[in-house]
Scaffold this active site. Structure first.
Site, PDB file in Angstrom:
ATOM      1  N   GLY A   1       2.999  -1.027   4.270  1.00  0.00           N
ATOM      2  CA  GLY A   1       3.079   0.402   3.969  1.00  0.00           C
ATOM      3  C   GLY A   1       4.527   0.790   3.683  1.00  0.00           C
ATOM      4  N   GLY A   2       5.201   1.327   4.699  1.00  0.00           N
ATOM      5  CA  GLY A   2       6.564   1.865   4.539  1.00  0.00           C
ATOM      6  C   GLY A   2       7.524   0.955   3.793  1.00  0.00           C
TER       7      GLY A   2
ATOM      8  N   HIS B   1      -9.407   1.310   4.998  1.00  0.00           N
ATOM      9  CA  HIS B   1      -8.120   1.496   5.692  1.00  0.00           C
ATOM     10  C   HIS B   1      -8.321   2.443   6.873  1.00  0.00           C
ATOM     11  CE1 HIS B   1      -3.995   2.616   6.537  1.00  0.00           C
ATOM     12  NE2 HIS B   1      -3.649   1.511   5.912  1.00  0.00           N
TER      13      HIS B   1
ATOM     14  N   GLU C   1      -6.686   4.848   7.872  1.00  0.00           N
ATOM     15  CA  GLU C   1      -6.504   6.268   7.543  1.00  0.00           C
ATOM     16  C   GLU C   1      -7.765   6.845   6.900  1.00  0.00           C
ATOM     17  OE1 GLU C   1      -2.867   5.581   5.424  1.00  0.00           O
ATOM     18  OE2 GLU C   1      -1.932   5.040   7.334  1.00  0.00           O
TER      19      GLU C   1
ATOM     20  N   GLY D   1       2.737   2.427  10.767  1.00  0.00           N
ATOM     21  CA  GLY D   1       3.711   3.509  10.599  1.00  0.00           C
ATOM     22  C   GLY D   1       4.418   3.909  11.890  1.00  0.00           C
TER      23      GLY D   1
ATOM     24  N   SER E   1       3.699  -1.995  10.411  1.00  0.00           N
ATOM     25  CA  SER E   1       5.151  -2.082  10.659  1.00  0.00           C
ATOM     26  C   SER E   1       5.721  -3.456  10.318  1.00  0.00           C
ATOM     27  CB  SER E   1       5.473  -1.699  12.106  1.00  0.00           C
ATOM     28  OG  SER E   1       5.105  -0.339  12.334  1.00  0.00           O
TER      29      SER E   1
ATOM     30  N   ASN F   1       0.874  -1.178   0.000  1.00  0.00           N
ATOM     31  CA  ASN F   1       0.000   0.000   0.000  1.00  0.00           C
ATOM     32  C   ASN F   1       0.912   1.229   0.000  1.00  0.00           C
ATOM     33  OD1 ASN F   1      -1.770   2.063   0.473  1.00  0.00           O
ATOM     34  ND2 ASN F   1      -2.379   1.399   2.528  1.00  0.00           N
ATOM     35  N   TRP F   2       1.011   1.847  -1.155  1.00  0.00           N
ATOM     36  CA  TRP F   2       1.960   2.965  -1.289  1.00  0.00           C
ATOM     37  C   TRP F   2       1.411   4.261  -0.701  1.00  0.00           C
ATOM     38  CZ3 TRP F   2       4.128   2.350  -7.005  1.00  0.00           C
ATOM     39  CH2 TRP F   2       4.724   1.095  -7.110  1.00  0.00           C
ATOM     40  N   LYS F   3       0.145   4.254  -0.329  1.00  0.00           N
ATOM     41  CA  LYS F   3      -0.502   5.450   0.246  1.00  0.00           C
ATOM     42  C   LYS F   3      -0.261   6.659  -0.685  1.00  0.00           C
ATOM     43  CE  LYS F   3      -0.146   3.277   4.720  1.00  0.00           C
ATOM     44  NZ  LYS F   3      -0.024   3.381   6.168  1.00  0.00           N
TER      45      LYS F   3
ATOM     46  N   GLU G   1      -5.106  -4.748  10.661  1.00  0.00           N
ATOM     47  CA  GLU G   1      -4.094  -3.716  10.863  1.00  0.00           C
ATOM     48  C   GLU G   1      -4.370  -2.988  12.177  1.00  0.00           C
ATOM     49  OE1 GLU G   1      -2.310  -2.592   6.737  1.00  0.00           O
ATOM     50  OE2 GLU G   1      -3.853  -1.164   7.266  1.00  0.00           O
TER      51      GLU G   1
HETATM   52  P1  13P Z   1       3.237   0.473   7.685  1.00  0.00           P
HETATM   53  O1  13P Z   1       3.742  -0.816   7.082  1.00  0.00           O
HETATM   54  O2  13P Z   1       3.966   1.659   7.195  1.00  0.00           O
HETATM   55  O3  13P Z   1       3.134   0.376   9.170  1.00  0.00           O
HETATM   56  O4  13P Z   1       1.727   0.656   7.143  1.00  0.00           O
HETATM   57  C1  13P Z   1       0.836  -0.379   7.218  1.00  0.00           C
HETATM   58  C2  13P Z   1      -0.371  -0.020   6.445  1.00  0.00           C
HETATM   59  O5  13P Z   1      -1.109   0.883   6.811  1.00  0.00           O
HETATM   60  C3  13P Z   1      -0.657  -0.792   5.228  1.00  0.00           C
HETATM   61  O6  13P Z   1      -1.938  -0.534   4.753  1.00  0.00           O
END
Ligand code: 13P
Length: 267
Positions: A247-248, A108, A110, A186, A226, A22-24, A180
């Site tokens: 994510g990251g 998600h 967010e 994050g 994470s 997920n590149w956000k 999640e």
């Molecule tokens: P991180 O891997 O950066 O913690 O993010 C997880 C995420 O929100 C994937 O959708």
């Protein structure tokens, strides 16, 4: 006896591991293509693990082209409930399908937090995605406060049951759930394998109640929050953890590829 009806069938025969990035809100179209080309070079022909990249809308078309002829699939990060119409700034399932998108992340944390998405709205999106043959990756998870007050399973139960309302047994195997924990996203603070496995097993029991055990055994439940190459092998070895929503660590080819390899090693 079918595979799905045997309680002793190893999960790897029922559920191919899935690693989704997920590149956000990161990467221009050009940067996205560079990243995906690097990923393709190393794992473009990987068939033992399903790989999905979810760039921002503005990079879907260019990434789709870069993925042509590879085994890597394309996902989006959100969509609107309606197929078309006066919804300024929105994107429909049909538009995503036209760009060869196979998956869509829905609900998600967010989006729940910053855009006030409710379980009811997420449910409408899930149904709209399935109607358009898009596979929804439905995100659920508790906040730190909810975990500390002992409400984790209750919160997850509400999100799963409301999010999947009206999904038929037949389409349920197209759904992917991503657990999640909000406090792990994050933050560098990953859930312990015990914490994650407990919730994943609970989610599978909910899916079994909703769709029956054979169907529940076929639905992938990803962990997100994470996840990194260093902590992935232990998480991915858990019975009910079928992959990761990253994510990251999905923003760099090297760490993403290492996560795919970790999933391949545990298959
Ligand atoms: P991180 O891997 O950066 O913690 O993010 C997880 C995420 O929100 C994937 O959708």
């Amino acid at each position: 006896m079918t595979i799905a009806s045997s309680p002793s069938t190893p999960s790897m025969l029922l559920r191919k591991k899935l690693i989704a990035g997920n590149w956000k809100m990161n990467k221009t179209s050009a940067d996205a293509v560079s990243l995906v080309k690097e990923i393709v070079t190393v794992v473009g022909k990987e068939h033992d693990v399903e790989i999905v990249v979810c760039p921002p809308f503005t990079a879907l078309e260019s990434v789709a082209r870069a993925l042509e002829g590879t085994a890597i699939k394309l996902g989006a990060q959100n969509m609107h409930t309606e197929p078309a119409g006066a919804y300024t700034g929105e994107i429909s399932a049909a538009m995503l399908r036209a760009l060869f998108t196979s998956y869509v992340i829905l609900g998600h944390s967010e989006r729940r937090t910053f855009f006030k998405e409710s379980d009811a709205l997420i449910n409408q999106k899930v149904l709209a995605a399935l109607k358009s043959q898009l596979k929804p990756i439905v995100c659920v998870g508790e906040t730190l406060q909810e975990r500390e007050s002992g409400a984790t399973l209750k919160v997850v139960q509400t999100q799963v049951e409301h999010g999947l309302q009206g999904v038929s047994k037949e389409l349920a195997t197209s759904v992917v759930i991503a657990y999640e924990p909000v406090w792990a996203i994050g933050t560098g603070r990953v859930a312990t394998t015990e914490q994650a496995q407990e919730v994943h097993a609970f989610i599978r029991s909910l899916l079994s109640k909703l769709f029956g055990e054979p169907v529940a055994q076929k639905i992938r439940i990803l962990y997100g929050g994470s996840m990194k190459p260093a902590n992935a092998p232990e998480l991915l070895a858990q019975k009910d953890i079928d992959g990761g929503l990253i994510g990251g660590a999905s923003l760099e080819a090297r760490s993403f590829v290492d996560l795919v390899k970790a999933a391949a090693a545990t298959k």
